[in-house]
Design a protein around this motif. Structure first.
Motif, PDB file in Angstrom:
ATOM      1  N   VAL A 158       0.839  -1.200   0.000  1.00 14.74           N
ATOM      2  CA  VAL A 158       0.000   0.000   0.000  1.00 14.74           C
ATOM      3  C   VAL A 158       0.875   1.251   0.000  1.00 14.74           C
ATOM      4  O   VAL A 158       0.614   2.205  -0.743  1.00 14.74           O
ATOM      5  CB  VAL A 158      -0.960   0.002   1.207  1.00 14.74           C
ATOM      6  CG1 VAL A 158      -1.720   1.311   1.324  1.00 14.74           C
ATOM      7  CG2 VAL A 158      -1.915  -1.177   1.115  1.00 14.74           C
ATOM      8  N   TYR A 159       1.924   1.253   0.801  1.00 12.55           N
ATOM      9  CA  TYR A 159       2.844   2.385   0.871  1.00 12.55           C
ATOM     10  C   TYR A 159       3.464   2.662  -0.496  1.00 12.55           C
ATOM     11  O   TYR A 159       3.461   3.797  -0.966  1.00 12.55           O
ATOM     12  CB  TYR A 159       3.925   2.077   1.908  1.00 12.55           C
ATOM     13  CG  TYR A 159       4.917   3.185   2.126  1.00 12.55           C
ATOM     14  CD1 TYR A 159       4.653   4.207   3.028  1.00 12.55           C
ATOM     15  CD2 TYR A 159       6.125   3.215   1.445  1.00 12.55           C
ATOM     16  CE1 TYR A 159       5.561   5.227   3.247  1.00 12.55           C
ATOM     17  CE2 TYR A 159       7.038   4.235   1.649  1.00 12.55           C
ATOM     18  CZ  TYR A 159       6.756   5.235   2.556  1.00 12.55           C
ATOM     19  OH  TYR A 159       7.654   6.240   2.758  1.00 12.55           O
ATOM     20  N   GLU A 160       3.972   1.634  -1.142  1.00  7.12           N
ATOM     21  CA  GLU A 160       4.609   1.796  -2.452  1.00  7.12           C
ATOM     22  C   GLU A 160       3.618   2.263  -3.514  1.00  7.12           C
ATOM     23  O   GLU A 160       3.941   3.116  -4.341  1.00  7.12           O
ATOM     24  CB  GLU A 160       5.283   0.504  -2.883  1.00  7.12           C
ATOM     25  CG  GLU A 160       6.500   0.169  -2.035  1.00  7.12           C
ATOM     26  CD  GLU A 160       7.093  -1.183  -2.347  1.00  7.12           C
ATOM     27  OE1 GLU A 160       6.476  -1.973  -3.116  1.00  7.12           O
ATOM     28  OE2 GLU A 160       8.174  -1.472  -1.812  1.00  7.12           O
ATOM     29  N   ASN A 161       2.407   1.729  -3.508  1.00  6.10           N
ATOM     30  CA  ASN A 161       1.393   2.145  -4.477  1.00  6.10           C
ATOM     31  C   ASN A 161       0.917   3.566  -4.216  1.00  6.10           C
ATOM     32  O   ASN A 161       0.585   4.294  -5.154  1.00  6.10           O
ATOM     33  CB  ASN A 161       0.225   1.163  -4.495  1.00  6.10           C
ATOM     34  CG  ASN A 161       0.540  -0.050  -5.325  1.00  6.10           C
ATOM     35  OD1 ASN A 161       0.598   0.027  -6.542  1.00  6.10           O
ATOM     36  ND2 ASN A 161       0.789  -1.174  -4.668  1.00  6.10           N
ATOM     37  N   THR A 162       0.888   3.981  -2.957  1.00  2.12           N
ATOM     38  CA  THR A 162       0.538   5.357  -2.628  1.00  2.12           C
ATOM     39  C   THR A 162       1.592   6.312  -3.167  1.00  2.12           C
ATOM     40  O   THR A 162       1.261   7.353  -3.748  1.00  2.12           O
ATOM     41  CB  THR A 162       0.374   5.524  -1.105  1.00  2.12           C
ATOM     42  OG1 THR A 162      -0.660   4.635  -0.660  1.00  2.12           O
ATOM     43  CG2 THR A 162       0.015   6.950  -0.734  1.00  2.12           C
ATOM     44  N   LEU A 163       2.866   5.967  -3.003  1.00  2.00           N
ATOM     45  CA  LEU A 163       3.943   6.785  -3.568  1.00  2.00           C
ATOM     46  C   LEU A 163       3.793   6.911  -5.085  1.00  2.00           C
ATOM     47  O   LEU A 163       3.919   8.007  -5.636  1.00  2.00           O
ATOM     48  CB  LEU A 163       5.311   6.191  -3.229  1.00  2.00           C
ATOM     49  CG  LEU A 163       5.752   6.243  -1.775  1.00  2.00           C
ATOM     50  CD1 LEU A 163       7.098   5.541  -1.613  1.00  2.00           C
ATOM     51  CD2 LEU A 163       5.823   7.659  -1.262  1.00  2.00           C
ATOM     52  N   GLN A 164       3.493   5.804  -5.747  1.00  2.00           N
ATOM     53  CA  GLN A 164       3.341   5.837  -7.203  1.00  2.00           C
ATOM     54  C   GLN A 164       2.139   6.683  -7.616  1.00  2.00           C
ATOM     55  O   GLN A 164       2.198   7.435  -8.586  1.00  2.00           O
ATOM     56  CB  GLN A 164       3.208   4.422  -7.766  1.00  2.00           C
ATOM     57  CG  GLN A 164       3.205   4.371  -9.273  1.00  2.00           C
ATOM     58  CD  GLN A 164       4.488   4.953  -9.865  1.00  2.00           C
ATOM     59  OE1 GLN A 164       5.581   4.562  -9.484  1.00  2.00           O
ATOM     60  NE2 GLN A 164       4.351   5.902 -10.780  1.00  2.00           N
TER      61      GLN A 164
END
Length: 104
Positions: A50-56
């Motif tokens: 979720v963290y990585e997809n939020t950054l993207q």
């Protein structure tokens, strides 16, 4: 032609807990990595996915000129809903976005 962001440094986007506005940090819970609020009693726990997809999503919003202070969005990842809100944003400066878990 406007410039596009291809990648960002780790400190360009700061994700914070919605409740405490503390930067979430990487920890391990039951042998699984999560991003958590550093406040002891807080239950903000964000999976790495979720963290990585939020950054993207943030980078994509900047590239499409759709980022603004106060912007709020909800995304569903792995059957759970999260809400994010842009707290500060100025082109070329660090972006601060809060996140919270809404439920599944």
């Amino acid at each position: 032609m406007t410039e596009k962001i291809a990648f960002v440094s780790w400190d360009f986007i700061k994700i914070v807990c919605e409740k405490h506005h503390s930067e979430i940090v990487l920890k391990e819970k039951n042998h699984v990595p999560y991003y958590c609020c550093p406040e002891e009693a807080c239950n903000t726990v964000i999976p790495v996915y979720v963290y990585e997809n939020t950054l993207q999503y943030i980078v994509d919003s900047i590239n499409s000129s759709k980022m603004f202070v106060g912007q709020t969005w909800r995304k569903k990842y792995l059957g759970k809903t999260y809400e994010c809100r842009v707290i500060t944003w100025a082109y070329g400066k660090q972006i601060i976005v809060s996140i919270r878990y809404l439920g599944g």
